[in-house]
Design a protein around this motif. Sequence first.
Motif, PDB file in Angstrom:
ATOM      1  N   ALA A 162      58.488 -12.959 122.293  1.00  0.00           N
ATOM      2  CA  ALA A 162      59.592 -12.747 121.643  1.00  0.00           C
ATOM      3  C   ALA A 162      59.998 -14.212 120.311  1.00  0.00           C
ATOM      4  O   ALA A 162      59.681 -14.373 119.466  1.00  0.00           O
ATOM      5  CB  ALA A 162      61.286 -11.944 121.088  1.00  0.00           C
ATOM      6  N   ASP A 163      60.105 -14.851 121.455  1.00  0.00           N
ATOM      7  CA  ASP A 163      60.537 -16.509 120.633  1.00  0.00           C
ATOM      8  C   ASP A 163      59.362 -17.051 120.235  1.00  0.00           C
ATOM      9  O   ASP A 163      59.326 -17.142 118.690  1.00  0.00           O
ATOM     10  CB  ASP A 163      61.171 -16.983 121.586  1.00  0.00           C
ATOM     11  N   ALA A 164      58.134 -17.071 121.067  1.00  0.00           N
ATOM     12  CA  ALA A 164      56.758 -17.507 120.421  1.00  0.00           C
ATOM     13  C   ALA A 164      56.212 -17.316 119.162  1.00  0.00           C
ATOM     14  O   ALA A 164      56.198 -17.047 119.189  1.00  0.00           O
ATOM     15  CB  ALA A 164      55.752 -17.691 121.710  1.00  0.00           C
ATOM     16  N   LYS A 165      56.086 -15.705 119.443  1.00  0.00           N
ATOM     17  CA  LYS A 165      56.017 -14.846 117.942  1.00  0.00           C
ATOM     18  C   LYS A 165      57.014 -14.987 116.749  1.00  0.00           C
ATOM     19  O   LYS A 165      56.100 -14.788 115.567  1.00  0.00           O
ATOM     20  CB  LYS A 165      56.185 -13.253 118.229  1.00  0.00           C
ATOM     21  N   PHE A 166      58.158 -15.473 117.279  1.00  0.00           N
ATOM     22  CA  PHE A 166      58.768 -15.756 116.126  1.00  0.00           C
ATOM     23  C   PHE A 166      58.584 -16.906 115.071  1.00  0.00           C
ATOM     24  O   PHE A 166      58.255 -17.111 113.880  1.00  0.00           O
ATOM     25  CB  PHE A 166      60.411 -15.381 116.184  1.00  0.00           C
ATOM     26  N   PHE A 167      58.022 -18.116 116.029  1.00  0.00           N
ATOM     27  CA  PHE A 167      57.914 -18.839 116.163  1.00  0.00           C
ATOM     28  C   PHE A 167      56.639 -19.231 115.445  1.00  0.00           C
ATOM     29  O   PHE A 167      56.628 -20.217 114.278  1.00  0.00           O
ATOM     30  CB  PHE A 167      57.870 -20.348 116.994  1.00  0.00           C
ATOM     31  N   PHE A 168      55.480 -18.676 116.115  1.00  0.00           N
ATOM     32  CA  PHE A 168      54.308 -18.542 115.231  1.00  0.00           C
ATOM     33  C   PHE A 168      54.314 -17.835 114.130  1.00  0.00           C
ATOM     34  O   PHE A 168      53.846 -18.753 112.504  1.00  0.00           O
ATOM     35  CB  PHE A 168      53.364 -17.711 116.080  1.00  0.00           C
ATOM     36  N   ALA A 169      55.007 -16.918 113.504  1.00  0.00           N
ATOM     37  CA  ALA A 169      55.511 -16.857 111.924  1.00  0.00           C
ATOM     38  C   ALA A 169      56.182 -17.093 110.693  1.00  0.00           C
ATOM     39  O   ALA A 169      55.492 -17.705 110.526  1.00  0.00           O
ATOM     40  CB  ALA A 169      56.422 -15.381 112.144  1.00  0.00           C
ATOM     41  N   MET A 170      56.661 -18.785 111.777  1.00  0.00           N
ATOM     42  CA  MET A 170      57.386 -19.466 111.136  1.00  0.00           C
ATOM     43  C   MET A 170      56.723 -20.790 110.473  1.00  0.00           C
ATOM     44  O   MET A 170      56.330 -20.911 109.435  1.00  0.00           O
ATOM     45  CB  MET A 170      59.353 -19.997 112.145  1.00  0.00           C
ATOM     46  N   LEU A 171      55.681 -21.355 111.947  1.00  0.00           N
ATOM     47  CA  LEU A 171      54.529 -22.041 111.383  1.00  0.00           C
ATOM     48  C   LEU A 171      53.645 -21.633 109.771  1.00  0.00           C
ATOM     49  O   LEU A 171      53.356 -22.057 109.622  1.00  0.00           O
ATOM     50  CB  LEU A 171      53.860 -21.516 112.736  1.00  0.00           C
ATOM     51  N   LEU A 172      53.394 -20.476 110.225  1.00  0.00           N
ATOM     52  CA  LEU A 172      52.496 -19.577 109.403  1.00  0.00           C
ATOM     53  C   LEU A 172      52.956 -19.222 107.683  1.00  0.00           C
ATOM     54  O   LEU A 172      52.664 -19.768 106.948  1.00  0.00           O
ATOM     55  CB  LEU A 172      52.404 -18.282 109.821  1.00  0.00           C
ATOM     56  N   GLN A 173      54.192 -18.949 108.409  1.00  0.00           N
ATOM     57  CA  GLN A 173      55.374 -19.131 106.570  1.00  0.00           C
ATOM     58  C   GLN A 173      55.377 -20.625 105.431  1.00  0.00           C
ATOM     59  O   GLN A 173      54.516 -20.937 105.357  1.00  0.00           O
ATOM     60  CB  GLN A 173      56.554 -18.241 106.740  1.00  0.00           C
ATOM     61  N   ASN A 174      55.558 -21.435 107.048  1.00  0.00           N
ATOM     62  CA  ASN A 174      55.913 -22.660 106.653  1.00  0.00           C
ATOM     63  C   ASN A 174      54.304 -23.508 105.522  1.00  0.00           C
ATOM     64  O   ASN A 174      54.472 -24.132 104.731  1.00  0.00           O
ATOM     65  CB  ASN A 174      56.438 -23.441 107.612  1.00  0.00           C
ATOM     66  N   VAL A 175      53.868 -23.390 106.429  1.00  0.00           N
ATOM     67  CA  VAL A 175      52.154 -23.680 106.235  1.00  0.00           C
ATOM     68  C   VAL A 175      52.261 -22.906 104.729  1.00  0.00           C
ATOM     69  O   VAL A 175      51.191 -23.988 104.749  1.00  0.00           O
ATOM     70  CB  VAL A 175      50.804 -23.957 106.890  1.00  0.00           C
ATOM     71  N   ARG A 176      52.077 -22.096 104.783  1.00  0.00           N
ATOM     72  CA  ARG A 176      51.790 -21.622 103.721  1.00  0.00           C
ATOM     73  C   ARG A 176      52.909 -22.162 102.418  1.00  0.00           C
ATOM     74  O   ARG A 176      52.520 -22.173 101.211  1.00  0.00           O
ATOM     75  CB  ARG A 176      51.802 -19.867 103.443  1.00  0.00           C
ATOM     76  N   GLU A 177      53.698 -21.795 102.804  1.00  0.00           N
ATOM     77  CA  GLU A 177      54.693 -23.471 101.874  1.00  0.00           C
ATOM     78  C   GLU A 177      54.580 -24.376 101.308  1.00  0.00           C
ATOM     79  O   GLU A 177      54.588 -24.773 100.229  1.00  0.00           O
ATOM     80  CB  GLU A 177      56.043 -22.174 102.025  1.00  0.00           C
ATOM     81  N   GLY A 178      53.997 -25.429 102.059  1.00  0.00           N
ATOM     82  CA  GLY A 178      53.756 -26.342 101.967  1.00  0.00           C
ATOM     83  C   GLY A 178      52.390 -26.665 101.558  1.00  0.00           C
ATOM     84  O   GLY A 178      52.411 -27.929 100.424  1.00  0.00           O
ATOM     85  N   TYR A 179      51.260 -25.511 101.542  1.00  0.00           N
ATOM     86  CA  TYR A 179      50.404 -25.678 101.009  1.00  0.00           C
ATOM     87  C   TYR A 179      50.096 -25.397  99.123  1.00  0.00           C
ATOM     88  O   TYR A 179      49.012 -25.797  98.020  1.00  0.00           O
ATOM     89  CB  TYR A 179      49.352 -25.042 101.596  1.00  0.00           C
ATOM     90  N   PHE A 180      51.319 -24.486  99.344  1.00  0.00           N
ATOM     91  CA  PHE A 180      51.515 -24.055  97.197  1.00  0.00           C
ATOM     92  C   PHE A 180      52.616 -24.454  96.624  1.00  0.00           C
ATOM     93  O   PHE A 180      52.690 -23.617  95.870  1.00  0.00           O
ATOM     94  CB  PHE A 180      50.949 -22.080  97.784  1.00  0.00           C
ATOM     95  N   ALA A 181      53.197 -24.776  98.037  1.00  0.00           N
ATOM     96  CA  ALA A 181      55.350 -25.174  96.979  1.00  0.00           C
ATOM     97  C   ALA A 181      54.360 -26.413  95.598  1.00  0.00           C
ATOM     98  O   ALA A 181      52.903 -27.052  96.072  1.00  0.00           O
ATOM     99  CB  ALA A 181      55.701 -26.046  97.797  1.00  0.00           C
ATOM    100  N   ASP A 182      55.676 -26.535  94.931  1.00  0.00           N
ATOM    101  CA  ASP A 182      55.088 -27.424  93.766  1.00  0.00           C
ATOM    102  C   ASP A 182      55.053 -28.765  94.627  1.00  0.00           C
ATOM    103  O   ASP A 182      55.586 -29.247  95.057  1.00  0.00           O
ATOM    104  CB  ASP A 182      55.954 -27.809  92.740  1.00  0.00           C
ATOM    105  N   PRO A 183      53.788 -29.735  94.205  1.00  0.00           N
ATOM    106  CA  PRO A 183      53.848 -30.716  95.304  1.00  0.00           C
ATOM    107  C   PRO A 183      55.206 -32.628  95.328  1.00  0.00           C
ATOM    108  O   PRO A 183      55.252 -33.032  96.078  1.00  0.00           O
ATOM    109  CB  PRO A 183      52.605 -31.731  94.885  1.00  0.00           C
ATOM    110  N   LEU A 184      56.159 -31.166  94.015  1.00  0.00           N
ATOM    111  CA  LEU A 184      57.479 -32.162  93.854  1.00  0.00           C
ATOM    112  C   LEU A 184      57.424 -32.579  95.771  1.00  0.00           C
ATOM    113  O   LEU A 184      58.521 -33.468  96.176  1.00  0.00           O
ATOM    114  CB  LEU A 184      58.603 -31.727  93.219  1.00  0.00           C
TER     115      LEU A 184
END
Length: 228
Positions: A162-184
Amino acid sequence: MKRRTFLAIAPAGAIAAASTAAILTSETPRATDVAFDALPDAGTGGFLNSAEARMVGAAFDRLIPADDLSIGAVEAGCVTFLDRQLAGNWGHATTRYRLGPNEPGTPEQGDQSPFTPRDRYRLGLAAMASRAHTDHGKDFADLPPQTQDRILAAMERGEHGADAKFFFAMLLQNVREGYFADPLYGGNKDMAGWKLVGFPGARYDYRLEIDRPGEDLKLAPISLMDRA
Protein backbone atom coordinates in the motif's frame (compact mmCIF):
# COMPACT_ATOMS: atom_id res chain seq x y z
CA MET A 1 -21.53 57.77 11.25
CA LYS A 2 -21.71 61.58 11.46
CA ARG A 3 -22.75 63.41 8.31
CA ARG A 4 -19.49 65.41 8.22
CA THR A 5 -17.47 62.21 8.30
CA PHE A 6 -19.61 60.71 5.56
CA LEU A 7 -19.26 63.75 3.35
CA ALA A 8 -15.50 63.73 3.85
CA ILE A 9 -15.06 60.15 2.67
CA ALA A 10 -17.83 60.00 0.04
CA PRO A 11 -15.83 61.65 -2.77
CA ALA A 12 -13.01 59.13 -2.38
CA GLY A 13 -15.51 56.27 -2.48
CA ALA A 14 -17.19 57.71 -5.53
CA ILE A 15 -13.85 58.05 -7.31
CA ALA A 16 -12.96 54.45 -6.47
CA ALA A 17 -16.34 53.24 -7.74
CA ALA A 18 -15.96 55.23 -10.93
CA SER A 19 -12.48 53.84 -11.49
CA THR A 20 -13.72 50.29 -10.98
CA ALA A 21 -16.59 50.85 -13.40
CA ALA A 22 -14.19 52.22 -15.99
CA ILE A 23 -11.98 49.15 -15.68
CA LEU A 24 -14.91 46.75 -16.02
CA THR A 25 -16.40 48.50 -19.05
CA SER A 26 -13.15 49.22 -20.87
CA GLU A 27 -12.76 47.63 -24.29
CA THR A 28 -9.12 46.83 -23.51
CA PRO A 29 -8.23 44.62 -20.52
CA ARG A 30 -6.01 46.38 -18.02
CA ALA A 31 -2.43 45.22 -17.64
CA THR A 32 -1.67 43.37 -14.42
CA ASP A 33 1.19 44.93 -12.49
CA VAL A 34 2.32 42.79 -9.56
CA ALA A 35 5.22 43.79 -7.33
CA PHE A 36 7.86 41.10 -6.94
CA ASP A 37 7.33 40.90 -3.16
CA ALA A 38 3.61 40.25 -3.73
CA LEU A 39 4.26 37.07 -5.72
CA PRO A 40 3.96 33.69 -3.99
CA ASP A 41 7.12 32.19 -2.54
CA ALA A 42 8.58 29.88 -5.19
CA GLY A 43 10.99 28.19 -2.76
CA THR A 44 14.66 27.40 -3.18
CA GLY A 45 14.87 23.61 -2.98
CA GLY A 46 17.70 21.67 -1.41
CA PHE A 47 15.88 18.61 -0.03
CA LEU A 48 16.63 15.91 -2.59
CA ASN A 49 20.19 14.60 -2.75
CA SER A 50 21.75 13.93 -6.15
CA ALA A 51 20.86 10.22 -6.18
CA GLU A 52 17.26 10.92 -5.19
CA ALA A 53 16.93 13.70 -7.77
CA ARG A 54 18.25 11.39 -10.47
CA MET A 55 15.77 8.67 -9.49
CA VAL A 56 12.87 11.12 -9.40
CA GLY A 57 13.91 12.42 -12.80
CA ALA A 58 13.95 8.92 -14.28
CA ALA A 59 10.48 8.19 -12.90
CA PHE A 60 9.09 11.56 -13.97
CA ASP A 61 10.37 11.12 -17.53
CA ARG A 62 8.54 7.79 -17.77
CA LEU A 63 5.32 9.40 -16.52
CA ILE A 64 5.61 12.41 -18.86
CA PRO A 65 8.12 11.48 -21.56
CA ALA A 66 9.27 13.77 -24.34
CA ASP A 67 7.50 13.25 -27.66
CA ASP A 68 6.79 15.11 -30.86
CA LEU A 69 4.29 17.32 -29.05
CA SER A 70 6.41 18.68 -26.22
CA ILE A 71 9.37 18.24 -23.88
CA GLY A 72 9.57 15.68 -21.11
CA ALA A 73 9.14 16.22 -17.39
CA VAL A 74 12.83 16.61 -16.52
CA GLU A 75 13.49 19.14 -19.26
CA ALA A 76 10.38 21.01 -18.15
CA GLY A 77 11.90 21.42 -14.67
CA CYS A 78 9.58 19.10 -12.76
CA VAL A 79 12.38 17.82 -10.49
CA THR A 80 13.26 21.39 -9.54
CA PHE A 81 9.59 22.08 -8.87
CA LEU A 82 9.30 19.05 -6.59
CA ASP A 83 12.54 19.81 -4.74
CA ARG A 84 11.33 23.32 -3.97
CA GLN A 85 7.98 22.03 -2.77
CA LEU A 86 9.59 19.42 -0.52
CA ALA A 87 11.88 22.06 0.98
CA GLY A 88 8.94 24.36 1.73
CA ASN A 89 5.72 24.29 3.71
CA TRP A 90 4.11 21.54 1.65
CA GLY A 91 7.06 19.22 2.22
CA HIS A 92 6.88 19.83 5.97
CA ALA A 93 3.07 19.36 5.99
CA THR A 94 2.78 22.57 7.99
CA THR A 95 -0.95 22.93 7.34
CA ARG A 96 -1.91 19.32 8.10
CA TYR A 97 -2.84 17.88 11.49
CA ARG A 98 -0.62 14.87 12.17
CA LEU A 99 -0.83 14.13 15.90
CA GLY A 100 -3.24 11.24 15.55
CA PRO A 101 -5.09 9.02 15.89
CA ASN A 102 -3.70 7.86 12.55
CA GLU A 103 -6.45 5.65 11.19
CA PRO A 104 -6.93 4.97 7.46
CA GLY A 105 -9.21 7.61 6.00
CA THR A 106 -11.48 7.87 3.01
CA PRO A 107 -10.14 9.22 -0.30
CA GLU A 108 -11.98 12.46 0.44
CA GLN A 109 -10.14 12.82 3.76
CA GLY A 110 -6.74 12.37 2.19
CA ASP A 111 -3.59 11.17 3.91
CA GLN A 112 -4.17 10.43 7.60
CA SER A 113 -0.65 9.23 8.40
CA PRO A 114 1.90 11.07 10.57
CA PHE A 115 4.31 11.19 7.61
CA THR A 116 5.13 14.43 5.84
CA PRO A 117 5.63 14.51 2.06
CA ARG A 118 9.36 14.71 2.82
CA ASP A 119 9.07 11.46 4.79
CA ARG A 120 7.08 9.85 2.01
CA TYR A 121 9.67 10.71 -0.62
CA ARG A 122 12.66 9.67 1.44
CA LEU A 123 11.10 6.32 2.33
CA GLY A 124 9.53 5.76 -1.08
CA LEU A 125 12.70 6.47 -3.03
CA ALA A 126 14.73 4.24 -0.70
CA ALA A 127 12.27 1.40 -1.31
CA MET A 128 12.43 1.95 -5.09
CA ALA A 129 16.22 1.91 -5.00
CA SER A 130 16.27 -1.27 -2.94
CA ARG A 131 13.88 -3.07 -5.28
CA ALA A 132 15.82 -2.01 -8.37
CA HIS A 133 19.07 -3.33 -6.89
CA THR A 134 17.51 -6.51 -5.51
CA ASP A 135 15.66 -7.45 -8.69
CA HIS A 136 17.93 -5.99 -11.37
CA GLY A 137 21.29 -5.18 -9.76
CA LYS A 138 21.22 -1.55 -10.90
CA ASP A 139 20.06 1.90 -9.85
CA PHE A 140 16.51 2.63 -10.97
CA ALA A 141 17.77 5.47 -13.19
CA ASP A 142 20.13 3.07 -15.01
CA LEU A 143 17.47 0.51 -15.89
CA PRO A 144 16.01 0.29 -19.41
CA PRO A 145 12.82 2.33 -19.84
CA GLN A 146 10.71 -0.82 -20.20
CA THR A 147 11.97 -2.13 -16.85
CA GLN A 148 11.34 1.21 -15.19
CA ASP A 149 7.80 1.11 -16.57
CA ARG A 150 7.23 -2.37 -15.13
CA ILE A 151 8.38 -1.26 -11.68
CA LEU A 152 6.18 1.84 -11.75
CA ALA A 153 3.20 -0.16 -13.04
CA ALA A 154 3.63 -2.69 -10.22
CA MET A 155 3.70 0.16 -7.70
CA GLU A 156 0.54 1.63 -9.23
CA ARG A 157 -1.25 -1.73 -8.93
CA GLY A 158 -0.18 -2.08 -5.30
CA GLU A 159 1.91 -5.18 -5.90
CA HIS A 160 4.70 -3.74 -3.76
CA GLY A 161 2.37 -2.81 -0.90
CA ALA A 162 0.00 0.00 0.00
CA ASP A 163 2.83 2.41 0.75
CA ALA A 164 4.30 1.89 -2.72
CA LYS A 165 0.87 2.45 -4.29
CA PHE A 166 0.43 5.66 -2.31
CA PHE A 167 3.92 6.82 -3.27
CA PHE A 168 3.25 6.18 -6.95
CA ALA A 169 0.13 8.34 -6.68
CA MET A 170 2.28 11.12 -5.18
CA LEU A 171 4.82 10.84 -8.00
CA LEU A 172 2.09 11.08 -10.61
CA GLN A 173 0.34 13.99 -8.91
CA ASN A 174 3.55 15.94 -8.36
CA VAL A 175 4.87 15.52 -11.90
CA ARG A 176 1.55 16.79 -13.22
CA GLU A 177 1.76 19.77 -10.89
CA GLY A 178 5.31 20.53 -11.96
CA TYR A 179 4.45 20.28 -15.64
CA PHE A 180 1.41 22.57 -15.45
CA ALA A 181 2.10 24.94 -12.53
CA ASP A 182 3.17 28.51 -13.17
CA PRO A 183 6.87 28.57 -14.19
CA LEU A 184 7.42 30.76 -11.14
CA TYR A 185 7.62 27.53 -9.11
CA GLY A 186 10.45 26.01 -11.15
CA GLY A 187 8.64 23.71 -13.58
CA ASN A 188 6.69 24.22 -16.81
CA LYS A 189 9.79 25.56 -18.56
CA ASP A 190 8.95 28.11 -21.25
CA MET A 191 5.30 27.36 -20.37
CA ALA A 192 5.57 24.11 -22.34
CA GLY A 193 2.73 22.49 -20.40
CA TRP A 194 0.41 25.42 -20.99
CA LYS A 195 1.26 25.58 -24.68
CA LEU A 196 0.58 21.84 -24.95
CA VAL A 197 -3.02 22.20 -23.71
CA GLY A 198 -3.67 25.73 -24.97
CA PHE A 199 -3.92 27.37 -21.53
CA PRO A 200 -3.29 31.14 -21.75
CA GLY A 201 -1.89 31.48 -18.24
CA ALA A 202 -2.13 34.27 -15.69
CA ARG A 203 -4.11 36.82 -17.66
CA TYR A 204 -6.10 39.60 -16.00
CA ASP A 205 -9.44 38.84 -17.67
CA TYR A 206 -11.09 37.59 -20.84
CA ARG A 207 -13.65 40.28 -21.63
CA LEU A 208 -12.62 40.39 -25.26
CA GLU A 209 -12.86 36.60 -25.63
CA ILE A 210 -15.82 35.68 -23.41
CA ASP A 211 -18.22 35.38 -26.37
CA ARG A 212 -15.96 32.93 -28.24
CA PRO A 213 -16.43 29.60 -26.38
CA GLY A 214 -14.66 26.61 -27.84
CA GLU A 215 -12.60 28.71 -30.23
CA ASP A 216 -8.82 28.53 -30.41
CA LEU A 217 -8.01 32.03 -29.19
CA LYS A 218 -4.33 31.70 -30.09
CA LEU A 219 -3.33 33.55 -26.94
CA ALA A 220 0.32 33.22 -25.93
CA PRO A 221 0.49 32.09 -22.29
CA ILE A 222 1.60 34.55 -19.62
CA SER A 223 3.37 33.60 -16.38
CA LEU A 224 3.32 35.34 -13.03
CA MET A 225 7.06 35.75 -13.59
CA ASP A 226 6.19 38.15 -16.40
CA ARG A 227 4.30 40.35 -13.94
CA ALA A 228 7.21 41.17 -11.64
